[in-house]
Design a protein around this motif. Structure first.
Motif, short mmCIF file in Angstrom:
data_model
loop_
_atom_site.label_atom_id
_atom_site.label_comp_id
_atom_site.label_asym_id
_atom_site.label_seq_id
_atom_site.Cartn_x
_atom_site.Cartn_y
_atom_site.Cartn_z
N VAL A 177 1.86 4.29 7.82
CA VAL A 177 2.38 5.56 8.31
C VAL A 177 1.57 6.11 9.48
O VAL A 177 2.04 7.01 10.17
CB VAL A 177 2.46 6.63 7.19
CG1 VAL A 177 3.46 6.23 6.14
CG2 VAL A 177 1.10 6.89 6.58
N ASP A 178 0.39 5.56 9.74
CA ASP A 178 -0.43 6.08 10.84
C ASP A 178 0.16 5.77 12.21
O ASP A 178 -0.23 6.37 13.21
CB ASP A 178 -1.87 5.54 10.76
CG ASP A 178 -1.96 4.02 10.89
OD1 ASP A 178 -0.99 3.37 11.33
OD2 ASP A 178 -3.02 3.48 10.54
N GLY A 179 1.10 4.83 12.28
CA GLY A 179 1.73 4.49 13.55
C GLY A 179 0.86 3.68 14.48
O GLY A 179 1.26 3.40 15.61
N LEU A 180 -0.32 3.29 14.06
CA LEU A 180 -1.24 2.55 14.93
C LEU A 180 -1.03 1.04 14.85
O LEU A 180 -1.39 0.33 15.78
CB LEU A 180 -2.69 2.90 14.56
CG LEU A 180 -3.05 4.37 14.67
CD1 LEU A 180 -4.48 4.60 14.18
CD2 LEU A 180 -2.90 4.86 16.11
N SER A 181 -0.48 0.56 13.77
CA SER A 181 -0.27 -0.87 13.60
C SER A 181 1.20 -1.22 13.80
O SER A 181 2.08 -0.41 13.55
CB SER A 181 -0.68 -1.31 12.19
OG SER A 181 -2.04 -0.99 11.96
N PRO A 186 0.83 -1.22 0.00
CA PRO A 186 0.00 0.00 0.00
C PRO A 186 0.87 1.26 0.00
O PRO A 186 1.92 1.30 0.63
CB PRO A 186 -0.79 -0.11 1.30
CG PRO A 186 -0.78 -1.55 1.64
CD PRO A 186 0.53 -2.09 1.13
N THR A 187 0.42 2.29 -0.69
CA THR A 187 1.18 3.54 -0.75
C THR A 187 1.23 4.22 0.62
O THR A 187 2.07 5.07 0.85
CB THR A 187 0.60 4.51 -1.79
OG1 THR A 187 -0.78 4.74 -1.48
CG2 THR A 187 0.73 3.95 -3.19
N SER A 188 0.35 3.81 1.52
CA SER A 188 0.36 4.38 2.86
C SER A 188 1.32 3.64 3.80
O SER A 188 1.35 3.94 4.99
CB SER A 188 -1.06 4.35 3.45
OG SER A 188 -1.51 3.01 3.53
N ASN A 189 2.08 2.68 3.28
CA ASN A 189 3.03 1.93 4.10
C ASN A 189 4.47 2.39 3.85
O ASN A 189 4.85 2.63 2.72
CB ASN A 189 2.95 0.43 3.81
CG ASN A 189 1.83 -0.23 4.56
OD1 ASN A 189 0.82 0.39 4.85
ND2 ASN A 189 2.00 -1.50 4.85
#
Length: 148
Positions: A64-68, A43-46
């Motif tokens: 990138v959310d840092g939640l996982s 994913p582009t968000s990774n």
């Protein structure tokens, strides 16, 4: 003077020959074929990164959310894996390896590897002594992902 010119000419021919043998395609590099991409794209968000969370450097991905939690893609105690680069379609990952414990800056023992974005189909594509090179490092993808 003539001897010096002959030596310079021999060196130039050697360098031109080495450059001409540089791998242009992803398949058939140093007698090894890279596996065709088969996994879903990253994913582009990774983010894609290396870290020594296990005692040696491995390749990871994480949102990138840092939640996982980060997901480990490589796991081989014999190597430190680093400098991961996703292909333009994000289906393959190019990275380097050195023997475990060897500094990443020692490009004389570096080999180039590729894997699918999920960590499968791990393939060495340029070995340490491939092409007679003394060292290698910092490969990059072409914009369309067909060349290195």
């Amino acid at each position: 003077m003539v001897v010096v010119l002959i030596l310079l000419l021999a060196l130039a021919v050697t360098l031109i020959h080495k450059k001409a043998s540089y791998p242009a395609k992803l398949l058939g590099i140093c007698g090894t074929a890279a596996a065709p991409p088969g996994s879903a794209p990253l994913p582009t968000s990774n983010l894609l990164f290396d870290a020594n969370r296990t005692g040696n450097y491995e390749i990871y991905t994480a949102p990138v959310d840092g939640l996982s939690s980060p997901h480990q893609l490589t796991d081989d105690k014999r190597f430190d894996s680093f400098y991961a680069r996703a292909s333009p379609d994000r289906r393959r990952i190019l990275f380097y390896r050195v023997p475990a414990g060897v500094p990443e800056s020692n490009y004389m023992v570096t080999s180039l590897w590729m894997m699918d974005a999920d960590g499968s189909h791990l393939t060495e594509i340029i070995s340490v002594d491939c092409y007679g090179w003394l060292f290698q490092g910092h490969a990059a993808w072409s914009p369309d992902g067909s060349r290195l």
